[in-house]
Design an enzyme around this catalytic site. Sequence first.
Site, PDB file in Angstrom:
ATOM      1  N   GLY A   9       0.843  -1.203   0.000  1.00  0.00           N
ATOM      2  CA  GLY A   9       0.000   0.000   0.000  1.00  0.00           C
ATOM      3  C   GLY A   9       0.872   1.245   0.000  1.00  0.00           C
ATOM      4  N   GLN A  13      -1.844   7.475   1.052  1.00  0.00           N
ATOM      5  CA  GLN A  13      -1.505   8.704   1.780  1.00  0.00           C
ATOM      6  C   GLN A  13      -0.349   8.479   2.755  1.00  0.00           C
ATOM      7  OE1 GLN A  13      -4.245  10.081   4.776  1.00  0.00           O
ATOM      8  NE2 GLN A  13      -3.508  12.178   4.724  1.00  0.00           N
ATOM      9  N   ASP A  35       2.210  -1.871  -4.322  1.00  0.00           N
ATOM     10  CA  ASP A  35       0.808  -1.443  -4.293  1.00  0.00           C
ATOM     11  C   ASP A  35       0.110  -2.122  -5.466  1.00  0.00           C
ATOM     12  OD1 ASP A  35      -0.454   1.444  -2.847  1.00  0.00           O
ATOM     13  OD2 ASP A  35      -1.675   0.210  -4.170  1.00  0.00           O
ATOM     14  N   ILE A  36      -1.209  -2.077  -5.430  1.00  0.00           N
ATOM     15  CA  ILE A  36      -1.974  -2.661  -6.540  1.00  0.00           C
ATOM     16  C   ILE A  36      -1.934  -1.751  -7.764  1.00  0.00           C
ATOM     17  CG2 ILE A  36      -4.248  -1.726  -5.888  1.00  0.00           C
ATOM     18  CD1 ILE A  36      -5.006  -4.930  -6.360  1.00  0.00           C
ATOM     19  N   TYR A 143     -15.683  -0.310   8.590  1.00  0.00           N
ATOM     20  CA  TYR A 143     -14.248  -0.077   8.759  1.00  0.00           C
ATOM     21  C   TYR A 143     -13.845  -0.303  10.225  1.00  0.00           C
ATOM     22  CZ  TYR A 143      -9.983   2.877   8.907  1.00  0.00           C
ATOM     23  OH  TYR A 143      -8.718   3.375   9.089  1.00  0.00           O
TER      24      TYR A 143
HETATM   25  C1  AKB Z   1     -10.960   7.606   8.181  1.00  0.00           C
HETATM   26  O1  AKB Z   1     -11.457   8.731   8.279  1.00  0.00           O
HETATM   27  O2  AKB Z   1     -11.591   6.616   7.797  1.00  0.00           O
HETATM   28  C2  AKB Z   1      -9.516   7.423   8.600  1.00  0.00           C
HETATM   29  C3  AKB Z   1      -9.393   6.965  10.023  1.00  0.00           C
HETATM   30  C4  AKB Z   1      -9.754   7.874  11.120  1.00  0.00           C
HETATM   31  O3  AKB Z   1      -8.959   5.871  10.253  1.00  0.00           O
HETATM   32  N1  AKB Z   1      -8.786   8.626   8.405  1.00  0.00           N
END
Ligand code: AKB
Length: 312
Positions: A9, A13, A35-36, A143
């Site tokens: 990766g 960023q 990275d991909i 996430y």
């Molecule tokens: C996001 O906003 O998803 C990321 C994080 C806080 O992990 N920057």
Amino acid sequence: MKKRILIIGASGQIGTELTAYLRKRYGKHKVIASDIVEGDPAMLKEGPFEILDAMDYDAVQDVVIRHEITDVYLMAAMLSATAEKFPMKAWNLNMNSLFNVLNLARDKKIEKIFWPSSIAVFGPTTPRTDTPQRTVMEPSTVYGISKQTGERWCEYYHKRFGVDVRSIRYPGLISYTTPPGGGTTDYAVDIFYKALKHKKYVCFLNAETTLPMMYMPDAIEATVGIMEAPDASVKIRSAYNLAAFSFNPEEIAATIKKHIPEFTISYAPDFRQAIADSWPQTIDDSDARTDWGWKHSYSLEQMTEDMLKNLR
Ligand code: AKB
């Protein structure tokens, strides 16, 4: 065995800046970027680069063996906002890539792993100010669920198989080299580009949304700092809380206005507001400070000045 580093990766960023930093520190040919997709042409010119799908175990193993890799920084991930749109893709990428490197370490093919966690591991039932290292964690985003699960697996592989895995819970990261993609904290980067170009910004979070944030040079110091810390000082093998400063959109706009007086901000909150509202406002990172000596350098004002200087 001599240290040889793989960054998975590397075009993202954090990956872009981490690659440049580690190449300066350890030598260009000791750090393999992957990275991909191909990233920054400077990175490609500067040292080895591999196209690599973090979810493909055989491909990752092949790169690890060919380059005699000892340390892996796994920076590939789908962030909070995009993960809400593609939940299964996010889960598959965020979990399978982690299992690939954990299993390589369990099988003694690599020695050390860095894996990024996030403030997204916390949820609406977590205390929102001075959020402790150990507290209620009921993340409400895809996430966040993937990061919390990942933390449990990291600790499990450390305890069960002795895997040397190290992790920190990144706050929102602000940088000027490579833009972030798909996060809820991305507004805090975008605002600088729009302030310089259009002197105005429409923010997708409301004025009062306070979130923990950090300038990229501090995040890189923390990342390499925990990886270079003596084994015994890394006492938490899930992930460490990490903090620098917190602000809301109104506060960062006011700080930018000191440098660009014509700058104005307006607000049009979208689905990312609910994500931000489920996250802490300030973080207690005293364990990281005590255990392996973490300290940040940049304040909101210093970061703002540096961002504007570099983007100009
Ligand atoms: C996001 O906003 O998803 C990321 C994080 C806080 O992990 N920057």
